[in-house]
Design a protein around this motif. Sequence first.
Motif, PDB file in Angstrom:
ATOM      1  N   PHE A 167       1.071  -1.089  -0.063  1.00 24.49           N
ATOM      2  CA  PHE A 167      -0.089  -0.156   0.085  1.00 24.49           C
ATOM      3  C   PHE A 167       0.766   1.295   0.011  1.00 24.49           C
ATOM      4  N   ARG A 168       0.489   2.281  -0.901  1.00 24.53           N
ATOM      5  CA  ARG A 168       1.282   3.539  -0.919  1.00 24.53           C
ATOM      6  C   ARG A 168       0.372   4.527  -0.449  1.00 24.53           C
ATOM      7  N   LYS A 169       0.689   5.388   0.549  1.00 21.95           N
ATOM      8  CA  LYS A 169      -0.313   6.315   0.865  1.00 21.95           C
ATOM      9  C   LYS A 169      -0.261   7.283  -0.034  1.00 21.95           C
ATOM     10  N   ALA A 170       0.668   7.804  -0.507  1.00 25.67           N
ATOM     11  CA  ALA A 170       0.894   8.975  -1.570  1.00 25.67           C
ATOM     12  C   ALA A 170      -0.349   8.907  -2.635  1.00 25.67           C
ATOM     13  N   ASN A 187      -3.336  -1.181 -14.725  1.00 27.88           N
ATOM     14  CA  ASN A 187      -2.766  -0.019 -13.868  1.00 27.88           C
ATOM     15  C   ASN A 187      -2.372  -0.452 -12.334  1.00 27.88           C
ATOM     16  N   LEU A 188      -2.203  -1.772 -12.039  1.00 29.35           N
ATOM     17  CA  LEU A 188      -1.332  -2.239 -10.781  1.00 29.35           C
ATOM     18  C   LEU A 188       0.124  -2.259 -10.758  1.00 29.35           C
ATOM     19  N   ILE A 189       0.575  -2.111 -11.847  1.00 37.86           N
ATOM     20  CA  ILE A 189       2.184  -1.659 -11.701  1.00 37.86           C
ATOM     21  C   ILE A 189       2.108  -0.181 -12.381  1.00 37.86           C
ATOM     22  N   ILE A 212      -0.154  -1.478  -4.980  1.00 34.76           N
ATOM     23  CA  ILE A 212       0.576  -1.618  -6.123  1.00 34.76           C
ATOM     24  C   ILE A 212       1.480  -2.581  -6.185  1.00 34.76           C
ATOM     25  N   PHE A 213       1.976  -3.205  -7.133  1.00 33.78           N
ATOM     26  CA  PHE A 213       3.028  -4.214  -7.372  1.00 33.78           C
ATOM     27  C   PHE A 213       4.279  -3.451  -7.909  1.00 33.78           C
ATOM     28  N   GLU A 214       5.149  -3.873  -6.977  1.00 28.48           N
ATOM     29  CA  GLU A 214       6.596  -3.213  -7.258  1.00 28.48           C
ATOM     30  C   GLU A 214       7.540  -4.116  -7.239  1.00 28.48           C
ATOM     31  N   ILE A 215       8.602  -3.671  -7.811  1.00 27.26           N
ATOM     32  CA  ILE A 215       9.903  -4.446  -7.489  1.00 27.26           C
ATOM     33  C   ILE A 215      10.595  -4.032  -6.093  1.00 27.26           C
ATOM     34  N   PRO A 216      11.248  -4.892  -5.566  1.00 23.55           N
ATOM     35  CA  PRO A 216      11.614  -4.623  -4.118  1.00 23.55           C
ATOM     36  C   PRO A 216      12.474  -3.335  -4.067  1.00 23.55           C
TER      37      PRO A 216
END
Length: 186
Positions: A62-65, A161-163, A70-74
Amino acid sequence: MEYKEETIKSNCIYKGNITEYWVDDVLLPNGKKSKRELVKHAGAVAIMPFTDDGKMIFVKQFRKAIEKSIFEIPAGMIDKTDGTPIETGRRELEEETGFQARIFELETAFYTSPGFSNEFLYIYRAEELIKIENPLPKDEDEFLEIVVLSYDEAWEYYNENLIVDAKTVFALFYWKMKIELEQKNK
């Protein structure tokens, strides 16, 4: 001709754990004055961890901004405990995924948003992953889910739009280029 701005006055308006916020008064090349709102950041590292079967490890977070998961690379910030960006990358890979990598190579590095921030991001490729029995612990405020995706699945996530973050979009295009080069060299 080189266009340069001269700093007349620099004022730190907030110093947080991750970033500092500055307002600078500058003298423009044409002699006029202006203000610049700046975010100073220690820098960060992102990792493209490829599995032996050709998939990539992502984290769902979860990204508050942007108020969504979303799905991200580490990835993670370079902190005072790390001597080099590669040490940060190795630490973050283990903390976020529970893996270490025999191959850990820098692919690129760039400023993420130089119009207002000095954040510099290093992106590493990690291969020949090794699952660690007792990995480094995640940060206290970090809640994430590990997701392993195939190339096609990752592009579906992108299309849904998940990445959506720049480092992970870069990773997808890097992956595409890597596959195309492998097919071309066959």
